[in-house]
Write a protein that holds these residues in place. Structure first.
Motif, short mmCIF file in Angstrom:
data_model
loop_
_atom_site.label_atom_id
_atom_site.label_comp_id
_atom_site.label_asym_id
_atom_site.label_seq_id
_atom_site.Cartn_x
_atom_site.Cartn_y
_atom_site.Cartn_z
N GLU A 16 77.72 33.48 -41.69
CA GLU A 16 78.15 32.84 -40.45
C GLU A 16 78.20 31.36 -40.74
O GLU A 16 77.24 30.80 -41.27
CB GLU A 16 77.16 33.11 -39.32
CG GLU A 16 77.09 34.56 -38.90
CD GLU A 16 76.01 34.81 -37.87
OE1 GLU A 16 75.30 33.86 -37.46
OE2 GLU A 16 75.86 35.97 -37.48
N ALA A 17 79.33 30.71 -40.40
CA ALA A 17 79.49 29.29 -40.73
C ALA A 17 80.21 28.56 -39.61
O ALA A 17 80.96 29.16 -38.84
CB ALA A 17 80.27 29.15 -42.04
N THR A 18 79.98 27.26 -39.58
CA THR A 18 80.68 26.37 -38.67
C THR A 18 81.69 25.58 -39.49
O THR A 18 81.36 25.05 -40.55
CB THR A 18 79.69 25.39 -37.99
OG1 THR A 18 78.73 26.15 -37.25
CG2 THR A 18 80.40 24.44 -37.05
N VAL A 26 79.79 24.49 -42.85
CA VAL A 26 78.32 24.47 -42.79
C VAL A 26 77.83 25.89 -42.59
O VAL A 26 78.03 26.47 -41.52
CB VAL A 26 77.82 23.56 -41.64
CG1 VAL A 26 76.30 23.53 -41.61
CG2 VAL A 26 78.40 22.16 -41.76
N PRO A 27 77.21 26.51 -43.61
CA PRO A 27 76.67 27.86 -43.43
C PRO A 27 75.51 27.85 -42.44
O PRO A 27 74.65 26.98 -42.51
CB PRO A 27 76.23 28.27 -44.83
CG PRO A 27 76.06 27.00 -45.58
CD PRO A 27 76.94 25.99 -44.95
N ARG A 28 75.51 28.83 -41.52
CA ARG A 28 74.46 28.90 -40.49
C ARG A 28 73.54 30.10 -40.68
O ARG A 28 72.38 30.06 -40.29
CB ARG A 28 75.09 28.98 -39.10
CG ARG A 28 75.95 27.80 -38.75
CD ARG A 28 75.13 26.56 -38.63
NE ARG A 28 75.97 25.43 -38.19
CZ ARG A 28 75.58 24.20 -38.20
NH1 ARG A 28 74.37 23.88 -38.64
NH2 ARG A 28 76.38 23.24 -37.80
N ALA A 29 74.05 31.18 -41.28
CA ALA A 29 73.22 32.38 -41.50
C ALA A 29 73.85 33.23 -42.59
O ALA A 29 75.06 33.23 -42.77
CB ALA A 29 73.08 33.19 -40.22
N ARG A 37 69.81 39.58 -40.80
CA ARG A 37 70.37 38.24 -40.66
C ARG A 37 69.30 37.22 -40.99
O ARG A 37 68.20 37.26 -40.44
CB ARG A 37 70.85 38.04 -39.22
CG ARG A 37 71.49 36.72 -38.95
CD ARG A 37 71.92 36.64 -37.47
NE ARG A 37 72.59 35.39 -37.20
CZ ARG A 37 71.98 34.24 -36.95
NH1 ARG A 37 70.66 34.19 -36.91
NH2 ARG A 37 72.68 33.15 -36.72
N PRO A 39 68.74 33.19 -40.98
CA PRO A 39 69.26 31.86 -40.62
C PRO A 39 69.07 30.85 -41.74
O PRO A 39 68.06 30.85 -42.45
CB PRO A 39 68.42 31.45 -39.40
CG PRO A 39 67.82 32.72 -38.89
CD PRO A 39 67.67 33.62 -40.08
N VAL A 40 70.05 29.99 -41.92
CA VAL A 40 69.96 28.88 -42.86
C VAL A 40 69.27 27.74 -42.12
O VAL A 40 69.81 27.23 -41.13
CB VAL A 40 71.36 28.45 -43.36
CG1 VAL A 40 71.26 27.19 -44.22
CG2 VAL A 40 72.02 29.58 -44.15
N ARG A 41 68.06 27.38 -42.55
CA ARG A 41 67.29 26.33 -41.87
C ARG A 41 67.81 24.94 -42.17
O ARG A 41 67.75 24.06 -41.32
CB ARG A 41 65.81 26.39 -42.27
CG ARG A 41 65.09 27.59 -41.72
CD ARG A 41 63.58 27.51 -41.83
NE ARG A 41 63.09 27.02 -43.10
CZ ARG A 41 62.27 25.96 -43.22
NH1 ARG A 41 61.88 25.29 -42.18
NH2 ARG A 41 61.85 25.59 -44.42
N TYR A 61 76.17 25.61 -52.22
CA TYR A 61 75.36 25.06 -51.13
C TYR A 61 73.90 25.25 -51.52
O TYR A 61 73.45 26.37 -51.78
CB TYR A 61 75.66 25.80 -49.82
CG TYR A 61 77.05 25.53 -49.30
CD1 TYR A 61 77.26 24.60 -48.30
CD2 TYR A 61 78.15 26.19 -49.82
CE1 TYR A 61 78.54 24.33 -47.83
CE2 TYR A 61 79.43 25.94 -49.36
CZ TYR A 61 79.61 25.01 -48.37
OH TYR A 61 80.88 24.75 -47.91
#
Length: 91
Positions: A16-18, A26-29, A37, A39-41, A61
Protein backbone atom coordinates in the motif's frame (compact mmCIF):
# COMPACT_ATOMS: atom_id res chain seq x y z
CA UNK A 1 27.76 -20.86 1.95
CA UNK A 2 29.35 -19.44 5.08
CA UNK A 3 28.30 -21.20 8.28
CA UNK A 4 25.61 -19.27 10.20
CA UNK A 5 24.71 -16.90 7.36
CA UNK A 6 21.08 -17.17 6.31
CA UNK A 7 20.19 -17.65 2.65
CA UNK A 8 18.22 -14.89 0.98
CA UNK A 9 15.60 -14.91 -1.74
CA UNK A 10 13.13 -12.51 -3.30
CA UNK A 11 9.60 -12.42 -1.95
CA UNK A 12 7.22 -10.39 -4.10
CA UNK A 13 4.69 -8.60 -1.92
CA UNK A 14 1.72 -6.31 -2.21
CA UNK A 15 2.40 -2.75 -1.01
CA UNK A 16 0.00 0.00 0.00
CA UNK A 17 1.56 3.31 -1.05
CA UNK A 18 0.83 7.00 -1.34
CA UNK A 19 1.69 8.67 -4.64
CA UNK A 20 2.67 12.29 -4.06
CA UNK A 21 2.06 15.18 -6.45
CA UNK A 22 5.81 15.53 -7.14
CA UNK A 23 6.03 11.88 -8.32
CA UNK A 24 7.49 10.33 -5.17
CA UNK A 25 6.04 7.06 -3.87
CA UNK A 26 5.77 6.50 -0.10
CA UNK A 27 5.15 2.89 0.99
CA UNK A 28 2.62 2.73 3.85
CA UNK A 29 2.20 -1.03 4.45
CA UNK A 30 3.45 -4.41 3.24
CA UNK A 31 0.83 -7.10 2.64
CA UNK A 32 2.36 -10.57 3.07
CA UNK A 33 1.36 -13.55 0.87
CA UNK A 34 -0.92 -14.91 3.62
CA UNK A 35 -2.81 -11.61 3.97
CA UNK A 36 -1.04 -10.24 7.05
CA UNK A 37 -0.56 -6.46 6.90
CA UNK A 38 2.59 -4.83 8.27
CA UNK A 39 2.53 -1.02 8.53
CA UNK A 40 5.67 0.85 7.47
CA UNK A 41 6.54 2.97 10.53
CA UNK A 42 9.15 5.10 8.76
CA UNK A 43 10.97 5.50 5.47
CA UNK A 44 14.61 6.17 6.37
CA UNK A 45 15.99 6.52 2.86
CA UNK A 46 15.26 6.06 -0.84
CA UNK A 47 17.73 5.41 -3.67
CA UNK A 48 18.00 3.70 -7.02
CA UNK A 49 20.15 0.57 -6.76
CA UNK A 50 20.61 -3.11 -7.52
CA UNK A 51 19.96 -5.95 -5.11
CA UNK A 52 23.23 -7.86 -5.40
CA UNK A 53 22.11 -10.61 -3.01
CA UNK A 54 19.01 -11.79 -4.92
CA UNK A 55 19.12 -9.90 -8.22
CA UNK A 56 16.84 -7.15 -9.38
CA UNK A 57 17.13 -3.44 -9.95
CA UNK A 58 14.91 -0.54 -9.01
CA UNK A 59 14.27 1.85 -6.15
CA UNK A 60 15.33 0.65 -2.70
CA UNK A 61 13.37 1.93 0.29
CA UNK A 62 15.16 1.71 3.63
CA UNK A 63 12.20 1.17 5.99
CA UNK A 64 11.11 0.32 9.52
CA UNK A 65 8.38 -2.32 9.61
CA UNK A 66 7.39 -2.91 13.21
CA UNK A 67 10.74 -3.01 15.03
CA UNK A 68 12.60 -4.44 12.03
CA UNK A 69 14.90 -2.38 9.82
CA UNK A 70 14.71 -3.78 6.28
CA UNK A 71 14.81 -2.95 2.57
CA UNK A 72 11.81 -2.86 0.27
CA UNK A 73 12.48 -2.74 -3.47
CA UNK A 74 10.20 -1.25 -6.13
CA UNK A 75 11.13 -3.15 -9.28
CA UNK A 76 8.67 -1.56 -11.71
CA UNK A 77 5.83 -2.58 -11.60
CA UNK A 78 6.28 -4.97 -8.65
CA UNK A 79 7.59 -4.75 -5.08
CA UNK A 80 9.80 -7.26 -3.29
CA UNK A 81 11.61 -7.68 -0.01
CA UNK A 82 14.41 -10.02 1.00
CA UNK A 83 13.28 -13.21 2.67
CA UNK A 84 15.92 -14.66 4.98
CA UNK A 85 15.87 -18.43 5.28
CA UNK A 86 17.87 -20.80 7.45
CA UNK A 87 20.71 -22.52 5.68
CA UNK A 88 20.12 -26.18 4.96
CA UNK A 89 22.16 -28.74 6.93
CA UNK A 90 24.08 -29.54 3.70
CA UNK A 91 25.49 -25.98 3.44
Amino acid sequence: MVQGIAARRKRYVEVEATFLEDGRIVPRAVIWHDGRRFPVRAVLGVRRCTSLKVGGEGVRYDVLVGHAHTFLFHEEPRWFCLLYTSPSPRD
